[in-house]
Motif scaffolding. Structure first.
Motif, PDB file in Angstrom:
ATOM      1  N   UNK A  32       0.153 -15.436 -52.909  1.00 18.27           N
ATOM      2  CA  UNK A  32      -1.050 -14.591 -52.842  1.00 18.27           C
ATOM      3  C   UNK A  32      -2.300 -15.439 -53.084  1.00 18.27           C
ATOM      4  N   UNK A  33      -2.238 -16.284 -54.111  1.00 18.90           N
ATOM      5  CA  UNK A  33      -3.375 -17.162 -54.424  1.00 18.90           C
ATOM      6  C   UNK A  33      -3.548 -18.212 -53.332  1.00 18.90           C
ATOM      7  N   UNK A  34      -2.419 -18.775 -52.880  1.00 17.02           N
ATOM      8  CA  UNK A  34      -2.453 -19.834 -51.869  1.00 17.02           C
ATOM      9  C   UNK A  34      -3.063 -19.353 -50.554  1.00 17.02           C
ATOM     10  N   UNK A  39      -6.761 -20.261 -46.191  1.00 16.94           N
ATOM     11  CA  UNK A  39      -7.737 -19.729 -45.232  1.00 16.94           C
ATOM     12  C   UNK A  39      -8.943 -20.663 -45.103  1.00 16.94           C
ATOM     13  N   UNK A  40      -9.490 -21.100 -46.228  1.00 17.97           N
ATOM     14  CA  UNK A  40     -10.644 -22.002 -46.209  1.00 17.97           C
ATOM     15  C   UNK A  40     -10.276 -23.374 -45.637  1.00 17.97           C
ATOM     16  N   UNK A  54      -2.210 -25.639 -37.873  1.00 18.33           N
ATOM     17  CA  UNK A  54      -2.515 -25.611 -39.302  1.00 18.33           C
ATOM     18  C   UNK A  54      -1.307 -26.056 -40.120  1.00 18.33           C
ATOM     19  N   UNK A  55      -0.147 -25.550 -39.742  1.00 22.18           N
ATOM     20  CA  UNK A  55       1.064 -25.844 -40.509  1.00 22.18           C
ATOM     21  C   UNK A  55       1.944 -26.883 -39.825  1.00 22.18           C
ATOM     22  N   UNK A  56       2.791 -27.467 -40.624  1.00 24.15           N
ATOM     23  CA  UNK A  56       3.674 -28.530 -40.162  1.00 24.15           C
ATOM     24  C   UNK A  56       5.055 -28.288 -40.755  1.00 24.15           C
ATOM     25  N   UNK A  57       6.063 -28.221 -39.924  1.00 23.40           N
ATOM     26  CA  UNK A  57       7.442 -28.016 -40.393  1.00 23.40           C
ATOM     27  C   UNK A  57       8.248 -29.288 -40.180  1.00 23.40           C
ATOM     28  N   UNK A  73       0.904 -27.853 -45.083  1.00 28.81           N
ATOM     29  CA  UNK A  73      -0.309 -27.813 -44.277  1.00 28.81           C
ATOM     30  C   UNK A  73      -0.419 -29.197 -43.646  1.00 28.81           C
ATOM     31  N   UNK A  74      -0.680 -29.235 -42.360  1.00 28.74           N
ATOM     32  CA  UNK A  74      -0.729 -30.530 -41.658  1.00 28.74           C
ATOM     33  C   UNK A  74      -1.887 -31.380 -42.181  1.00 28.74           C
ATOM     34  N   UNK A  75      -1.553 -32.577 -42.630  1.00 29.60           N
ATOM     35  CA  UNK A  75      -2.578 -33.489 -43.148  1.00 29.60           C
ATOM     36  C   UNK A  75      -2.727 -34.740 -42.275  1.00 29.60           C
TER      37      UNK A  75
END
Length: 213
Positions: A32-34, A39-40, A54-57, A73-75
């Motif tokens: 919930x916090x994450x 989002x930002x 946005x995401x990386x698996x 999160x993709x960095x």
């Protein structure tokens, strides 16, 4: 280096039950916090790289060698895996891991989220699913597992974690064997008290980052 006492570990049934309970409750609250933080970060990522995901698996190895998809999160840049072959000779850590302080594959936003460990937040979903625990050893990649010794494989006796004793004890300033030693120490002394200590220390590390990169 001592090894894990398997008999003592298997006898900790109540510890594993409570650990799973904390994992479920903690991951739900954490997600919930994450969501707000992600989002930002997602907005910043789209400004920096409009076409990038946005995401990386990534396939990782968990308890007893079970493979699972770990989310982050993709960095890094989109073609990071393809570029790894060119950079492998610049590895700055000994053992079955790859770390490079000034890795050119890391994006502008990626540098910040890795420093603060924000990129790890989606792993809370892995915790809720049961692939991971809030606290445990770092889950290895398949290519890393191929280089493991029998002693290194003892890290797979428990579920991997979002954070662990290694992450709050120096992180990338430690070499692979020191990481293994800390993970075996954690597993051999597995307790809820130790998990809570590591979770609180992780929060401090996120606020005031240590050797993360």
């Amino acid at each position: 280096m001592h090894t894990v006492n398997i008999e003592k570990l298997n006898a900790k049934k109540m510890t594993f039950f409570l650990k799973r309970f904390i994992d479920v409750v903690g991951s739900i609250i954490g997600l919930v916090i994450a969501a707000i933080i992600i989002l930002f970060v997602a907005i910043a990522m789209k400004i920096d790289e409009p076409k990038g995901p946005i995401f990386f698996a990534q396939t990782r190895v968990g308890k007893n060698g079970k493979e699972f998809k770990m989310y982050k999160i993709r960095s890094m840049c989109i073609d990071a895996e393809e570029k790894l072959a060119e950079l492998i000779r610049h590895n700055e850590i000994e053992g079955a891991m790859f770390k490079m302080k000034d890795d050119p594959r890391i994006t502008k936003v990626g540098k910040f989220i890795r420093k603060t460990s924000i990129d790890e937040l989606p792993q809370l979903w892995n915790v809720l699913k049961g692939d991971m625990s809030l606290v445990g050893p770092r889950p290895p990649l398949l290519r890393e597992l191929k280089k493991y010794t029998e002693l290194d494989r003892e890290r797979l006796l428990v579920k991997p974690g979002c954070t662990g004793l290694w992450q709050v004890s120096g992180r990338n300033e430690l070499d692979f064997q020191q990481m293994v030693e800390l993970d075996i120490q954690y597993i051999d002394n597995l307790s809820i008290k130790n998990d809570i200590f590591i979770i609180f220390k992780t929060i401090i590390v996120m606020i005031k980052p240590n050797g993360a990169y």
